[in-house]
Design an enzyme around this catalytic site. Sequence first.
Site: not given
Ligand code: SAH
Length: 365
Positions: A104, A117, A124, A128, A131, A174, A205, A230, A347
């Site tokens: 995406e 973005c 990934c 987390c 996510c 990541e 990020s 987080h 996301c």
């Molecule tokens: N791997 C990287 C990029 C991830 S996406 C990282 O961990 O930072 C960017 C941000 O969106 C990250 O902070 C991630 O934790 C957040 N994110 C992922 N899924 C999400 C969701 N469902 N709601 C809100 N934020 C989310």
Amino acid sequence: MHALQLSSRPAGDSRRALLEVPGEEMRSWLHARGQAPLRARQMRRWLLAGRATSFEQMSDLPKQLRDELAAAYRPLGSDIARHLISCDGTHKLLLRLHDEQVIECVLLQEADRRTVCISTQVGCGMGCVFCASGLGGLVRNLTAGEILEQLIHARNLLPAEERLTHIVVMGMGEPLANLDALLEALAVATSPQGLGIGARHVTISTVGLPAKIRQLADLKKQYHLAVSLHAPNEELRTRIVPTNDKTGLPAILEAAGYFQATTGRQVTYEYVLLRDLNDQPAHAAELAKLLRGRQAHVNLIPFNDVEGLPYRRLTQQALTDFVAILRGGGISAKVRKRKGADIDAACGQLRRAANTEESHHESHE
Ligand code: SAH
């Protein structure tokens, strides 16, 4: 909201994308056809600046060369499999790669900003818990060309007089686990001969990989770093971000401090707010204490619902309280605006929805 269903690729097309072909290989391919090496640069310019999506459009190349190129290569390796347009002007592209994997990318438009973005991996490996991108694990890294093509597709959506202004590396994957490819793509994106986006307008990020954060810092680029925190303590962070088990908070904060000291750029900490899990006043107070003295900026992200996951968005009151406690503790904090909510723009959600649709489809056949 509009949804456009687009192209499908002919089966068995093994032509490689132009951006995947090493310069030397292209120059010798050209040489074998009596063509000057500068043709390679001309083609790249057509893709990056000229918005060409076919060799036919590269009108200053000889007709025969264009035909031979089209037989041997593809101008772009990815196709737009789906294109969703939100009522707030956010575009979401689902791109299909040469191996049928999908990724995406999102174009966000606000005032003069045109932000893309981008994703750096298919899936990934970080896991987390909240996510969508990590639910199926890591499939593979993207190549530099595949990262760059996301920017090209998004830019091609803009009117001729507009250009991309910002990049956020916050799509699937990541970024620091695929740093070399990302850096190669960003070098082109930020070069005046490439997409001409200011390096200071690029945000990377990361879940927080300390060695990679230091490596990035040592390059002394002007890229902005965002660390996904987080949670304000070790125990809670490990529950939400499983990789924290091996890394630990102190190593991440130290690496972020090193980044700040080395590049002179303030680090942003991202904090996804999950109802009842990390959104309580005590968490805010602990976070303020953890970040005190670090000149940190906190980006609060109310959780975007992911179907099938048990987490929920926090209440408006909890959000207001959280922000107030952080600011009261001397920490600069902002709440991320929600964009493209009607098109699953956040996301990894669209890829997941598309995969689910596909498997439903298959199971009905
Ligand atoms: N791997 C990287 C990029 C991830 S996406 C990282 O961990 O930072 C960017 C941000 O969106 C990250 O902070 C991630 O934790 C957040 N994110 C992922 N899924 C999400 C969701 N469902 N709601 C809100 N934020 C989310």
